[in-house]
Design an enzyme around this catalytic site. Sequence first.
Site, PDB file in Angstrom:
ATOM      1  N   GLY A  49       0.847  -1.185   0.000  1.00 52.87           N
ATOM      2  CA  GLY A  49       0.000   0.000   0.000  1.00 52.87           C
ATOM      3  C   GLY A  49       0.877   1.227   0.000  1.00 52.87           C
ATOM      4  CD  GLN A  54       3.498   5.685   2.778  1.00 56.85           C
ATOM      5  OE1 GLN A  54       2.524   5.151   2.262  1.00 56.85           O
ATOM      6  NE2 GLN A  54       4.520   5.003   3.271  1.00 56.85           N
ATOM      7  CB  CYS A 102       5.631   1.940   7.285  1.00 50.92           C
ATOM      8  SG  CYS A 102       5.029   3.420   6.476  1.00 50.92           S
ATOM      9  CG  LEU A 103       7.006   1.023   1.171  1.00 46.66           C
ATOM     10  CD1 LEU A 103       6.379   1.309  -0.189  1.00 46.66           C
ATOM     11  CD2 LEU A 103       8.192   0.074   1.016  1.00 46.66           C
ATOM     12  CG  HIS A 144      -0.237   0.738   7.420  1.00 45.18           C
ATOM     13  ND1 HIS A 144       0.781   0.238   8.204  1.00 45.18           N
ATOM     14  CD2 HIS A 144       0.370   1.638   6.578  1.00 45.18           C
ATOM     15  CE1 HIS A 144       1.929   0.819   7.863  1.00 45.18           C
ATOM     16  NE2 HIS A 144       1.702   1.673   6.875  1.00 45.18           N
ATOM     17  CD  GLU A 145      -1.071   2.079   2.905  1.00 50.67           C
ATOM     18  OE1 GLU A 145      -0.710   3.262   2.737  1.00 50.67           O
ATOM     19  OE2 GLU A 145      -0.265   1.156   3.143  1.00 50.67           O
ATOM     20  CG  HIS A 148       0.396   6.418   5.781  1.00 48.36           C
ATOM     21  ND1 HIS A 148       1.531   6.915   6.367  1.00 48.36           N
ATOM     22  CD2 HIS A 148       0.677   5.116   5.502  1.00 48.36           C
ATOM     23  CE1 HIS A 148       2.457   5.968   6.442  1.00 48.36           C
ATOM     24  NE2 HIS A 148       1.959   4.864   5.926  1.00 48.36           N
TER      25      HIS A 148
HETATM   26 ZN    ZN Z   1       2.913   3.029   5.781  1.00 50.33          ZN
END
Ligand code: ZN
Length: 181
Positions: A49, A54, A102-103, A144-145, A148
């Site tokens: 995701g 991000q 997480c990226l 999670h997304e 963000h």
């Molecule tokens: Zn993340």
Amino acid sequence: MSILKIAQLGNPVLRQETSSLSSKDIMTPYVQKLIDDMVETMREYEGVGLAAPQIHEPRQITVIESAGSVRYPNTMNIPLTVLINPVITWYSEEKADGWEGCLSIEDFRGLVPRSTSVRVSAMDRKGKSVSINATGFFAVVLQHEIDHLNGTVFIDRIKDLKTLSFFSEYERYWVKDVKEK
Ligand code: ZN
């Protein structure tokens, strides 16, 4: 299409308020290209995701996809899902702890409690209203997304910070405890 640079923890863009998009905004070439670039970036870095903050765009856009992810093996497949202005309209009371990464927080994993099912209202990339009922891994990725898009990252939700681990140590000491789905 382009691969975009991913903001790392500490970059204020990850904590900023995000703006919603009108159906007119969604159909602009700029936003359509942004969505394509987000999908390409997520695939390049093997995420499941990616949320627009991000990639330095504080807007309510997220893309999700999982098909034999290297970062998350043994998880269910999720078809490519593009969500604009997503809102979680229902959370199950039942929660489960799961390991997340997480990226934007490269190389870390931590144990996070999440509702096992959620319902999400959003628009798709054509501005059409969609409603999603998700359980298991898909429900976790959605939470999670969408976090963000509200300036929240997974480490904010870790119940016991002692679980926060570098990925190498997670694999070494914790992975044996992970239930395979
Ligand atoms: Zn993340």
